[in-house]
Design a protein around this motif. Structure first.
Motif, PDB file in Angstrom:
ATOM      1  N   LEU A 447      22.055  49.111 -74.028  1.00 31.29           N
ATOM      2  CA  LEU A 447      22.487  50.304 -74.435  1.00 31.29           C
ATOM      3  C   LEU A 447      22.019  50.778 -75.878  1.00 31.29           C
ATOM      4  O   LEU A 447      21.766  51.717 -76.423  1.00 31.29           O
ATOM      5  N   GLU A 448      21.595  49.714 -76.603  1.00 32.03           N
ATOM      6  CA  GLU A 448      21.144  49.722 -78.097  1.00 32.03           C
ATOM      7  C   GLU A 448      19.848  50.572 -78.217  1.00 32.03           C
ATOM      8  O   GLU A 448      18.997  50.350 -77.323  1.00 32.03           O
ATOM      9  N   ALA A 449      19.630  51.315 -79.176  1.00 34.36           N
ATOM     10  CA  ALA A 449      18.227  51.918 -79.441  1.00 34.36           C
ATOM     11  C   ALA A 449      17.305  50.823 -80.071  1.00 34.36           C
ATOM     12  O   ALA A 449      17.771  49.750 -80.363  1.00 34.36           O
ATOM     13  N   GLU A 450      16.007  51.413 -79.922  1.00 33.58           N
ATOM     14  CA  GLU A 450      14.933  50.414 -80.161  1.00 33.58           C
ATOM     15  C   GLU A 450      15.125  49.682 -81.542  1.00 33.58           C
ATOM     16  O   GLU A 450      15.056  48.261 -81.437  1.00 33.58           O
ATOM     17  N   GLY A 451      15.486  50.222 -82.627  1.00 35.41           N
ATOM     18  CA  GLY A 451      15.937  49.499 -83.642  1.00 35.41           C
ATOM     19  C   GLY A 451      17.003  48.756 -83.866  1.00 35.41           C
ATOM     20  O   GLY A 451      17.222  47.944 -85.007  1.00 35.41           O
ATOM     21  N   SER A 452      17.738  48.666 -83.091  1.00 31.91           N
ATOM     22  CA  SER A 452      19.179  48.198 -83.092  1.00 31.91           C
ATOM     23  C   SER A 452      19.495  47.013 -81.890  1.00 31.91           C
ATOM     24  O   SER A 452      20.597  46.522 -82.010  1.00 31.91           O
ATOM     25  N   TRP A 474      19.566  53.038 -72.956  1.00 33.89           N
ATOM     26  CA  TRP A 474      20.258  53.428 -71.610  1.00 33.89           C
ATOM     27  C   TRP A 474      21.549  52.717 -71.271  1.00 33.89           C
ATOM     28  O   TRP A 474      21.405  51.409 -71.494  1.00 33.89           O
ATOM     29  N   GLY A 475      22.260  53.410 -70.431  1.00 35.81           N
ATOM     30  CA  GLY A 475      23.541  52.736 -70.159  1.00 35.81           C
ATOM     31  C   GLY A 475      23.547  52.655 -68.718  1.00 35.81           C
ATOM     32  O   GLY A 475      23.420  53.869 -67.937  1.00 35.81           O
ATOM     33  N   ARG A 496      25.766  56.781 -78.275  1.00 36.09           N
ATOM     34  CA  ARG A 496      26.381  55.950 -79.202  1.00 36.09           C
ATOM     35  C   ARG A 496      27.341  54.519 -78.650  1.00 36.09           C
ATOM     36  O   ARG A 496      27.779  54.802 -77.375  1.00 36.09           O
ATOM     37  N   ILE A 497      27.637  53.534 -79.291  1.00 34.47           N
ATOM     38  CA  ILE A 497      28.154  52.433 -78.547  1.00 34.47           C
ATOM     39  C   ILE A 497      29.427  52.118 -78.877  1.00 34.47           C
ATOM     40  O   ILE A 497      30.482  52.037 -78.287  1.00 34.47           O
ATOM     41  N   PHE A 498      29.846  52.605 -80.141  1.00 32.04           N
ATOM     42  CA  PHE A 498      31.242  52.271 -80.779  1.00 32.04           C
ATOM     43  C   PHE A 498      31.829  53.687 -81.083  1.00 32.04           C
ATOM     44  O   PHE A 498      31.210  54.415 -81.743  1.00 32.04           O
ATOM     45  N   ASP A 499      32.937  53.697 -81.142  1.00 32.33           N
ATOM     46  CA  ASP A 499      33.755  55.179 -81.273  1.00 32.33           C
ATOM     47  C   ASP A 499      34.141  54.986 -82.891  1.00 32.33           C
ATOM     48  O   ASP A 499      33.675  54.161 -83.575  1.00 32.33           O
ATOM     49  N   ASP A 500      34.735  56.015 -83.367  1.00 32.61           N
ATOM     50  CA  ASP A 500      34.984  56.335 -84.704  1.00 32.61           C
ATOM     51  C   ASP A 500      35.833  55.075 -85.304  1.00 32.61           C
ATOM     52  O   ASP A 500      35.862  54.789 -86.557  1.00 32.61           O
ATOM     53  N   ASN A 505      32.866  51.508 -77.088  1.00 29.84           N
ATOM     54  CA  ASN A 505      33.288  52.719 -76.143  1.00 29.84           C
ATOM     55  C   ASN A 505      32.071  53.484 -76.070  1.00 29.84           C
ATOM     56  O   ASN A 505      32.070  54.375 -76.549  1.00 29.84           O
ATOM     57  N   PRO A 506      30.965  53.136 -75.316  1.00 29.58           N
ATOM     58  CA  PRO A 506      29.707  53.747 -75.094  1.00 29.58           C
ATOM     59  C   PRO A 506      30.047  55.290 -74.714  1.00 29.58           C
ATOM     60  O   PRO A 506      30.861  55.539 -74.007  1.00 29.58           O
TER      61      PRO A 506
END
Length: 595
Positions: A447-452, A474-475, A496-500, A505-506
């Motif tokens: 799920l995470e982007a390259e830098g995360s 990618w999920g 995004r992976i987390f909600d506000d 909550n992807p």
């Protein structure tokens, strides 16, 4: 001596005929742009490392508590106070400052009748020169320590991509001492280390080539130096003060260097553990992972009879059954464990507490019990198709490889996950594919982007060097199955992976989907715990929101004789497990002495 040298002193007489320079009001004379005047410190940039205090030859600097600055990882919360009754304006404090927060302004005028005024905290106490930009700052390229770390040698990708031989070679004496010389002994690392290891002290031992002293310092807080020297998450390095300008110190590799230099047969002599006085009390430990081994070590030193019950056939827990041998050779685990065995600790393997031995039996036969059973259960994505027989959990495959079993291996494999375990199984599969098929076709996605990505950067880099494909961001949506065979993994772009509210909550862009071709899927999205051995006493325990047993600072549960620690309390991390075991051992000792 030449005639010119003889006559040179007499040339000074020429100054008698020059008009003298008289400054009637010296208070209004501007100083040179790089004049070394009064101190200024960027208090927000400063981390209170104390290098300025340490280098000051006149004891003119003291670190003090300052309102608004609290201690946290990477920051002591203290700030330097200057005593101008002692300062000689040499500027060594500026030259050694690791964050470059400290400088000298070119202001040199300050009038006060109160001598206490000349003891102040620059950057915190308001002064009339605070906004001055001219003065003395550390020149670019001028450092009292090297900003570049000594690189650790390793096998090149083509040398290791078919082998499980350890890829990291280790420092030589010259390399280790050169790296140790970069340490400014600030101690910020010690505060951040979960075990609070004496890092500056053991680095000094490396500098002095005193491996016996280094080993003694390591064992004060960490009885698994060979293991930790290879796979520690090295949080200490993330706050290393020299890393603010350049590379952080290679603290983990220096720890490994010490342990590698001392032969196992000399440990008891060096550590002075030949004559341990027994106290007649017994402690049972459930699980032979880092937490259990650490607790066993320190309890044995206190004189307790210790017995470890382990479900697997060898000690080490996840360090043996979850980490590939190219990162952590089994003989290094054995070296650490054999010393613990030499202290009288007994092991019973192939025993599942709660099945083969009830927890209640341990309560009756021992004075206290410590449980550190780790996270050995995989977690499923639960997407359609995840129940297929060729969908595996990474932790199960890694365990089978550790046992020397031949695992199911396809020519096209997708790994779901972006953490270190995901990289471990990806790189393990790459090696096995290369050996069996002569090529690598394994893709890791998360799920995470390259830098995360949660995996260490070096793990991702090395996986790519070994021809694995890493395609993050990618999920998983569905495992495509046709005629009973896996054909691929359908994914959607993760926005995004987390909600506000910060909850997991992807959110996906369903207009941006693709399929990773695959014949086999490996899931590595986290690990769970099996604490079924507590089923009969659950009503007496308190559980947190994530199902973890609630414990005291000494890792004592609501049941006084039961202590719990390690991954099942604080999550997967070897150094946290070691620290937990040490604290729990002290807690058990206190509990039994007060009993």
């Amino acid at each position: 001596m030449s005639l010119k040298d003889v006559l040179m002193p007499f040339t000074a007489w020429g100054n008698l005929f020059k008009t003298p320079v008289t400054i009637k009001d010296s208070r209004n004379v501007e100083a040179a742009p790089r004049y070394r005047g009064f101190h200024m410190n960027d208090a927000d940039k400063c981390i209170g490392c104390g290098t300025c205090e340490e280098i000051c030859q006149n004891a003119a600097i003291d670190l003090v508590e300052v309102a608004g600055y609290e201690a946290k990882d990477g920051d002591s919360g203290l700030r330097p106070m200057i005593d101008y009754g002692r300062c000689c304006w040499c500027a060594l404090c500026v030259d050694v400052c690791t964050t470059q927060s400290l400088r000298l302004t070119n202001e040199y005028k300050w009038i006060s009748s109160d001598p206490e005024d000349f003891r102040f905290v620059p950057g915190v106490d308001e002064k009339h020169w605070n906004n001055r930009t001219e003065g003395y700052t550390k020149m670019e390229g001028y450092d009292l320590y090297s900003t570049n770390r000594v690189e650790m040698g390793e096998l090149h990708a083509e040398e290791r991509d078919k082998s499980f031989v350890e890829m990291i070679k280790g420092y030589s004496l010259e390399q280790a001492q050169k790296e140790a010389d970069r340490c400014v002994a600030c101690g910020i690392c010690t505060a951040t280390c979960p075990a609070h290891m004496g890092i500056p002290a053991y680095i000094e031992a490396v500098r002095n080539d005193d491996m016996e002293e280094g080993l003694r310092i390591l064992y004060e807080t960490n009885p698994l130096p060979e293991i930790c020297g290879r796979i520690c998450t090295h949080k200490c390095e993330t706050v290393c003060s020299v890393g603010h300008k350049g590379d952080a110190l290679s603290i983990r590799w220096l720890k490994r260097y010490i342990a590698d230099q001392v032969p196992a047969e000399r440990y008891k002599e060096i550590l002075g553990t030949d004559q341990i006085v027994k106290n007649g009390k017994k402690v049972a430990i459930v699980g032979a992972g880092p937490a259990g081994l650490s607790a066993a070590h320190y309890l044995a030193l206190m004189g307790y009879e210790v017995k470890i019950f382990e479900v697997q056939e060898a000690p080490g827990g996840m360090t043996r059954y979850g980490i590939p041998e190219y990162r952590l050779p089994y003989e290094m685990i054995d070296k650490d464990v054999d010393y613990i065995k030499s202290l009288g600790v007994e092991f019973q393997f192939g025993t599942r507490v709660g099945v083969d031995v009830p927890l209640e039996t341990l309560e009756k036969e021992f004075d206290a019990v410590f449980a550190g059973t780790g996270l050995h259960l995989g977690r499923s994505t639960r997407v359609p198709g995840s129940d297929h027989k060729r969908v595996y959990q990474a932790i199960d495959l890694l365990r089978d490889v550790s046992y020397g079993k031949e695992i199911d291996l396809a020519e096209k494999i997708v790994v779901v996950g972006g953490g270190n375990v995901a990289m471990d199984i990806t790189r393990t599969i790459a090696r096995l594919q290369n050996k069996k098929f002569g090529k690598v076709d394994v893709t890791a996605t998360c799920l995470e982007a390259e830098g995360s990505m949660p995996a260490d950067d070096e793990e991702v880099i090395e996986a790519r060097e070994e021809k694995a494909t890493i395609d993050p961001g990618w999920g998983p949506q569905e495992i495509i199955v046709e005629n009973g065979e896996i054909k691929g993994l359908k994914v959607a772009k993760c926005l995004r992976i987390f909600d506000d509210e910060g909850r997991f909550n992807p959110s996906m862009d369903m207009e941006n989907q693709k399929v990773f071709e695959a014949e086999m899927i490996v899931e590595s999205i986290g690990q769970g715990m099996d604490i079924s051995y507590t089923d009969n006493i659950k009503e007496k325990l308190t559980f947190g929101p994530r199902g973890r047993i609630q414990v005291s600072p000494d890792f004592q549960s609501d049941i006084p004789w039961l202590f719990v620690g390690g991954d099942i309390i604080e999550g997967p991390d070897v150094i946290h497990g070691i620290a937990n075991g040490h604290k729990a051992a002290k807690g058990i000792d206190k509990f039994l002495k007060d009993k």
